[in-house]
Design a protein around this motif. Structure first.
Motif, mmCIF file in Angstrom:
data_model
loop_
_atom_site.group_PDB
_atom_site.id
_atom_site.type_symbol
_atom_site.label_atom_id
_atom_site.label_comp_id
_atom_site.label_asym_id
_atom_site.label_seq_id
_atom_site.Cartn_x
_atom_site.Cartn_y
_atom_site.Cartn_z
ATOM 1 N N LYS A 5 97.629 -35.742 -6.207
ATOM 2 C CA LYS A 5 98.765 -35.587 -5.291
ATOM 3 C C LYS A 5 98.846 -36.765 -4.352
ATOM 4 C CE LYS A 5 100.197 -30.910 -5.261
ATOM 5 N NZ LYS A 5 99.962 -29.568 -4.758
ATOM 6 N N GLY A 6 100.062 -37.116 -3.973
ATOM 7 C CA GLY A 6 100.250 -38.183 -3.003
ATOM 8 C C GLY A 6 101.372 -39.109 -3.425
ATOM 9 N N THR A 7 101.992 -39.774 -2.457
ATOM 10 C CA THR A 7 103.051 -40.728 -2.763
ATOM 11 C C THR A 7 102.769 -42.039 -2.051
ATOM 12 O OG1 THR A 7 104.290 -39.657 -0.989
ATOM 13 C CG2 THR A 7 104.982 -39.168 -3.228
ATOM 14 N N GLY A 8 103.147 -43.116 -2.693
ATOM 15 C CA GLY A 8 102.935 -44.436 -2.109
ATOM 16 C C GLY A 8 104.239 -45.206 -2.125
ATOM 17 N N VAL A 57 109.310 -45.876 -4.207
ATOM 18 C CA VAL A 57 108.345 -44.845 -3.883
ATOM 19 C C VAL A 57 107.655 -44.428 -5.176
ATOM 20 C CG1 VAL A 57 108.053 -42.500 -3.058
ATOM 21 C CG2 VAL A 57 109.595 -44.038 -1.869
ATOM 22 N N ASP A 64 105.347 -41.759 -7.162
ATOM 23 C CA ASP A 64 104.713 -40.444 -7.157
ATOM 24 C C ASP A 64 103.849 -40.296 -8.401
ATOM 25 O OD1 ASP A 64 106.388 -39.841 -9.208
ATOM 26 O OD2 ASP A 64 107.482 -38.257 -8.187
ATOM 27 N N ALA A 109 103.987 -39.007 -11.282
ATOM 28 C CA ALA A 109 104.510 -39.317 -12.610
ATOM 29 C C ALA A 109 104.588 -40.820 -12.831
ATOM 30 C CB ALA A 109 105.885 -38.680 -12.801
ATOM 31 N N ASP A 110 104.629 -41.599 -11.736
ATOM 32 C CA ASP A 110 104.715 -43.057 -11.857
ATOM 33 C C ASP A 110 103.335 -43.707 -11.968
ATOM 34 O OD1 ASP A 110 107.494 -42.911 -11.481
ATOM 35 O OD2 ASP A 110 107.280 -43.002 -9.311
ATOM 36 N N GLN A 127 115.681 -43.568 -6.970
ATOM 37 C CA GLN A 127 115.033 -43.975 -5.733
ATOM 38 C C GLN A 127 116.074 -43.962 -4.622
ATOM 39 O OE1 GLN A 127 111.834 -45.195 -4.978
ATOM 40 N NE2 GLN A 127 110.991 -44.700 -6.982
ATOM 41 N N SER A 160 103.512 -40.271 5.557
ATOM 42 C CA SER A 160 103.571 -39.701 4.208
ATOM 43 C C SER A 160 102.497 -38.630 4.100
ATOM 44 C CB SER A 160 103.334 -40.825 3.198
ATOM 45 O OG SER A 160 102.784 -40.314 2.024
ATOM 46 N N VAL A 164 100.203 -36.084 2.094
ATOM 47 C CA VAL A 164 99.673 -36.109 0.741
ATOM 48 C C VAL A 164 100.235 -34.955 -0.088
ATOM 49 C CG1 VAL A 164 97.576 -34.733 1.055
ATOM 50 C CG2 VAL A 164 97.564 -36.661 -0.520
ATOM 51 N N ILE A 203 108.069 -40.783 1.540
ATOM 52 C CA ILE A 203 107.788 -41.474 2.796
ATOM 53 C C ILE A 203 108.893 -41.122 3.783
ATOM 54 C CG2 ILE A 203 107.257 -43.741 3.786
ATOM 55 C CD1 ILE A 203 105.539 -43.107 1.331
ATOM 56 N N ARG A 234 102.830 -33.497 -14.510
ATOM 57 C CA ARG A 234 104.175 -34.061 -14.439
ATOM 58 C C ARG A 234 104.226 -35.354 -15.224
ATOM 59 N NH1 ARG A 234 103.386 -31.849 -9.477
ATOM 60 N NH2 ARG A 234 105.016 -30.445 -8.742
ATOM 61 N N PHE A 235 105.323 -35.528 -15.933
ATOM 62 C CA PHE A 235 105.561 -36.848 -16.502
ATOM 63 C C PHE A 235 107.051 -37.130 -16.428
ATOM 64 C CE2 PHE A 235 107.542 -36.365 -20.702
ATOM 65 C CZ PHE A 235 107.395 -35.001 -20.905
ATOM 66 N N ALA A 236 107.408 -38.370 -16.636
ATOM 67 C CA ALA A 236 108.806 -38.747 -16.475
ATOM 68 C C ALA A 236 109.256 -39.621 -17.627
ATOM 69 C CB ALA A 236 108.996 -39.494 -15.162
ATOM 70 N N TYR A 255 111.919 -42.619 -18.281
ATOM 71 C CA TYR A 255 112.648 -43.571 -17.447
ATOM 72 C C TYR A 255 113.841 -44.143 -18.201
ATOM 73 C CZ TYR A 255 108.533 -43.242 -14.542
ATOM 74 O OH TYR A 255 107.525 -42.754 -13.749
ATOM 75 N N ARG A 263 115.248 -41.474 -13.680
ATOM 76 C CA ARG A 263 114.243 -40.843 -14.522
ATOM 77 C C ARG A 263 114.516 -39.352 -14.614
ATOM 78 N NH1 ARG A 263 108.597 -40.249 -10.914
ATOM 79 N NH2 ARG A 263 109.354 -38.440 -9.758
ATOM 80 N N LEU A 294 112.305 -36.127 -14.501
ATOM 81 C CA LEU A 294 110.950 -35.674 -14.209
ATOM 82 C C LEU A 294 110.733 -34.323 -14.877
ATOM 83 C CD1 LEU A 294 108.297 -36.028 -12.603
ATOM 84 C CD2 LEU A 294 109.368 -34.719 -10.771
#
Lengths: 360, 360, 360
Positions: free
Chosen positions: A68-71, A82, A84, A86-87, B112, B136, B138, B143, B294-296, B298, B308, B310
């Protein structure tokens, strides 16, 4: 009838050795001391330390993980983005390992076409005659077309058929782009089985409830049973720096030790977590460091031409390694080990005899 | 010459203990009984049950799997959709596990951008001052931009930069969307090696031919050697209900036992299949159930903007676990075990002496 | 005081058996010969060959791999295409195995729609009544619509909802499309740990430096420590032909043996590589040969319709299997094994007595 009687009588008679009892305090003391040491060894080492009276079984384990977490990154060419799970979690699902992308070199809008090779001893050319049509170097990026073209204003290199533009992987960002990954968390679900003892347990212990699981975080002192780990903490426990490791990538082992003495009650048997860096132990032997791989996202333009975004992704692969042996009392290893120890005990007599023989 | 003779003579002489034969029926009977029990134990338990006279080797195994079957869903937002193996088997290839998607939450057309966070204790806000730009969580989805915006007509939440619209993962379909997955089949190809004994075998036994393989299906009674398994059957053998398991996902172990006694002819050594649910054994400890990730996928729009789809995918991960130990007669374990047993036998004499001593 | 004295005296006295020394050259010779054989066995087999005086530990290992090389194909429907690692290595990252695509059947531009099933015993129809709406065969390609439509001018088959056009997987290219894969190389990075002995080592040995690593290639004679392997060489070492194996796919085991005797200095402990084909050992039992799986790349058209390119990919999966046991001197196994051997030695006396008894 007489023969039968004789036979039966023979079966029921027995032989015993004639033992001579001798009193000699010096030899007697040494004899008892040796016996004492052997018994101490059998009880102390064989039984208490090594538990040789137990039969052992190896663990069978299943692991699932969830990060878990987003950057957030702002890379030229990609813009604000961003990230998440899945990325950055590639591939989305692994058997007992997961990967978190922390740094990358992105080459967007690659297309099948031809472009000059990256300059290198073997690719720099003066004229077309330096290039061989159809040749392909295993360390190169494509199939040579046989032409020598301008790479820059000063350098000419052989042209190759490839996904163009080529990736230039020399300018890796010095700080991980996804530095925020250090605060991501991972929930590790691990179920173990000792088939010989019909023992099943999971690392989410019975005293952990849903609401605790929603907000807890592993801490060796305050929350030793929480199965949610902050990435930074795990790397720190392995005595590594997260940001340093994240820049060039690496492999971190999450070791879960389920060693158990099943002669004790079941609730004494629980997971013990430890963490260590797996990919390079010797700093003086630092050839080919880090961990990275390439993957691509494929698109089609409106003209039905395939394009892709190539990502050379550096990151940390977390390998969950579950190990452990459970032991339970069993008569066979007991007899084998006690038997061997008693043999040694029995050997003391000849030693004693020899000592006596010398003494007399 | 005399010394040499003496030495040789010394080597060739030997000592033997003086044995006194006593006839006492009571003690003799007990002695023979104890001897009988020990011999029974050595033959019955050590030899027959535990085969301690054999040297053991652990299996080395390779597994490949291939799933077959198509399913149909009609989800709002996605429309009628036929799922084949390339769609529901994610990632397409695993070392010894495969995943079958059975239920999902699809969030198409994410981009995005910024959107209000899902309402939650920590994200509900009254004004912009409740939100922190750049922060952000977790457990959050992006963000924070620092703005407080309308999530619905009644609720305001902090705005986040993220893949928008956000996934709403609370309304998981109660019945698995891909319920048809229960009729999918999987072909498991498994080759094993016992390196110590130079033994190789695969689970497609020599008596299985191509035409049989095209139409057979594993059945414990009628087709025990067919390596094609219907997913529903495997789940049923693990005493689980497929549709229940498929809704929230899970991990199913396909255990292939290659334990063999290689003192017998090779064709006695074959795979024994069993199935068990791996992810949660204790129904009373049902925190964090199921299995999902989870997967995406694109895409790029015509304006070169990345979008994408999701997919939070619930499903069953099948872990193929191959285990087994092969044993073959070897002199070393035989001597170790027989030696230990004989030591115990030898111990009976002192016991007897003690008994006699008391008796006399 | 007298009792205490007696007790102490009792503790310090000892019994020894009365030994009668008899001289008989024949029996003595046999006795010494048997003793010699047993001692030979203990020293030669138990100690030297099996090293039973050592405690053992199993290896814990981490593997990362990196494939290099580019290939070129010119397939109708796809056009000229250069393949690099991001294209042919699927999924991009595996725990300890990697896959190299060598042959394929590509079905581009599939869309969710309806089309006639591939002709087959169960799908050929004369009229709509031969087809059942909604039915789905597990070996079929979709969900029947209930219509019977022309597959070709002469054959009618049931129509199915599916990704259309359907893949026709009968015309697999006889020569692998990516034949150039034989010259691809792979760098294998492997770190091992023996936790009991606190021993860590990697397969890039301390004497390997960066510049050597940039140009070396594993060769059993000239470069036995280079961790870069040419795919063709590995397949050849397994006594297989690369092009044959590449056509239908397969699984190749890269076995790394870290068996070590840690009583010797550390630098004697190194990786020993071997290669063997894992997926099929018996040529006479060649049912369901090879290795392939399907995956798809998803696109969206400008009308937001999802299309995909389905790839049935044949190739070689390389499984890196790290194994090994390290041993180090330890007192416990020494005592157990020597104890057992001495028991056997002790057994010679009764044998001798029996011989004597018969002889006298």
């Amino acid at each position: 009838r007489v023969t039968r009687m004789a036979c039966l009588s023979c079966l029921l008679e027995y032989g015993t050795v004639k033992i001579i009892v001798i009193r000699n305090k010096a030899v007697g003391s040494v004899f008892r001391l040796i016996q004492f040491l052997i018994i101490l060894y059998v009880i102390g080492y064989v039984c208490v330390v090594r538990k040789s009276y137990q039969v052992k079984d190896s663990v069978i384990s299943t692991v699932t993980t969830k990060v878990k977490g987003t950057g957030f990154t702002n890379i030229s060419g990609l813009g604000a983005h961003v990230w998440d799970v899945a990325d950055y979690n590639i591939p989305p699902e692994g058997e007992s390992s997961f990967f978190v992308l922390t740094n990358m070199i992105i080459t967007p809008n690659q297309m099948q076409s031809s472009c000059p090779e990256l300059p290198d001893q073997s690719t720099i050319c003066m004229s077309d005659s330096d290039c061989t049509e159809g040749s392909s170097d295993v360390r190169g990026n494509g199939i040579q077309t046989g032409l020598c073209v301008n790479y820059s204003e000063t350098v000419k290199t052989c042209e190759v058929l490839s996904w163009c533009p080529l990736e230039i992987d020399t300018d890796l960002p010095e700080n991980p782009l996804l530095a925020a990954a250090e605060n991501f968390t991972v929930l590790i679900k691990n179920t173990v089985t000792y088939p010989k003892f019909n023992f099943h347990k999971r690392n989410i212990l019975p005293d952990v409830n849903s609401s605790y699981l929603k907000q807890c975080e592993f801490n060796r002192i305050t929350d030793p049973h929480c199965p949610i780990f902050r990435l930074k903490d795990m790397v720190a426990e392995a005595e590594e720096d997260f940001q340093t490791m994240a820049t060039r990538g690496g492999v971190l082992g999450i070791l879960i030790d389920w060693s158990c003495d099943l002669d004790f009650p079941e609730h004494y048997c629980g997971p013990k977590y430890s963490f260590c860096r797996m990919d390079n132990k010797n700093p003086e032997n630092n050839v080919a460091p880090g961990y990275n791989f390439r993957f691509a996202k494929y698109y089609k333009t409106t003209d039905d031409v395939e394009t892709r975004t190539l990502i050379k992704s550096y990151g940390i692969r977390f390998d969950v390694i579950v190990f452990g042996t459970a032991g339970k009392f069993n008569i066979v290893p007991t007899i084998v080990n006690v038997g061997a120890a008693l043999t040694i005990l029995g050997l003391v007599s000849p030693v004693k005899s020899a000592v006596l023989g010398l003494g007399v």
